[in-house]
Design an enzyme around this catalytic site. Structure first.
Site, short mmCIF file in Angstrom:
data_model
loop_
_atom_site.label_atom_id
_atom_site.label_comp_id
_atom_site.label_asym_id
_atom_site.label_seq_id
_atom_site.Cartn_x
_atom_site.Cartn_y
_atom_site.Cartn_z
N GLY A 162 -7.47 6.80 0.06
CA GLY A 162 -7.65 6.32 1.61
C GLY A 162 -8.44 7.09 2.35
N ALA A 203 -9.74 12.32 3.42
CA ALA A 203 -9.58 11.38 2.40
C ALA A 203 -8.32 11.91 1.55
CB ALA A 203 -10.92 11.10 1.48
N ASP A 204 -7.69 10.80 0.94
CA ASP A 204 -6.57 11.32 -0.10
C ASP A 204 -6.68 10.10 -1.26
OD1 ASP A 204 -4.41 12.95 -0.70
OD2 ASP A 204 -2.92 11.36 -0.19
N THR A 205 -6.66 10.77 -2.54
CA THR A 205 -7.12 10.13 -3.71
C THR A 205 -5.55 10.30 -4.49
OG1 THR A 205 -9.15 10.35 -3.65
CG2 THR A 205 -8.18 9.39 -5.89
N LYS A 250 -4.31 13.79 7.71
CA LYS A 250 -5.41 14.77 7.44
C LYS A 250 -6.69 15.02 8.58
CE LYS A 250 -4.68 15.26 2.46
NZ LYS A 250 -5.37 14.92 1.20
#
Length: 202
Positions: free
Chosen positions: A112, A69-71, A53
């Site tokens: 992340g 970010a990635d949750t 991203k």
């Protein structure tokens, strides 16, 4: 030194609110990158997704410092012992199914995060353990009817009505919201920018 322009590569209002609370000025430019889980360790997936991203938005704003970010929510299958990664539900039926699976059990929330500034890039992840109360079908149905679960990993938002589903947590609260601020501060420092004061979760 002067901090570079900051870009949040996410449309999440929760992440936007956390950065605003931290006193940062930034542009919002959501990434359109969607990663597919391929069975790798969940933390690796979250880090890989955030880095992709960040790379996508960096190509549009090369002079800025990019935060991506990635949750994900990770639930262990008791029968197989394998991890199941829960993203955003496709609709109300999947949201109800996810919440029924989380009911009365512990799961992990992993975010992340990648910070990229020019050729400098730092990526990391944080994990928080969350245990849900035992939920009946009526309680799940009422929560899904609010619409809150439909744009959130694991079908709940701890900063909203979803807090009432939670029995306990162990770890960083802002990680569950979608942006662990202690990790973000460390990543900023890793690329040479002191943009956040010490705060929650380190």
């Amino acid at each position: 030194m002067t901090s570079p322009p900051l870009v949040l590569a996410s449309a999440s209002p929760r992440r936007k609110h956390l950065l605003e609370q931290a006193g940062l000025l930034f542009e919002v430019l959501p990434s359109d990158v969607e990663e597919s889980y391929n069975g790798e360790p969940p933390g690796e997936f979250a880090r890989r997704s955030s880095a992709r991203k960040a790379a996508g938005v960096f190509s549009l704003r090369p002079a800025a410092m990019i935060v991506a970010a990635d949750t994900i929510v990770v639930l262990r299958d008791p029968a197989s012992g394998k991890d199941r990664v829960l993203g955003k539900p496709a609709g109300p039926a999947e949201a109800r199914s996810m919440l029924a699976g989380l009911s009365g059990r512990e799961h992990r929330v992993i975010t992340g995060v990648t910070v990229r500034w020019g050729e400098k890039e730092r990526t990391g992840s944080r994990e928080t353990r969350v245990r849900f109360r035992t939920l009946g079908a009526d309680a799940i149905g009422r929560y899904v009817a609010t619409g809150e679960p439909l744009d959130k990993a694991g079908a709940y938002g701890i900063q909203g009505r979803g807090i009432h589903l939670v029995e306990s947590l162990e770890g960083c609260y802002t990680n569950i919201v979608g942006l662990p601020l202690g990790l973000l501060r460390a990543l900023f420092l890793g690329v040479g920018v002191d943009a956040l004061p010490p705060g929650p979760c380190g």
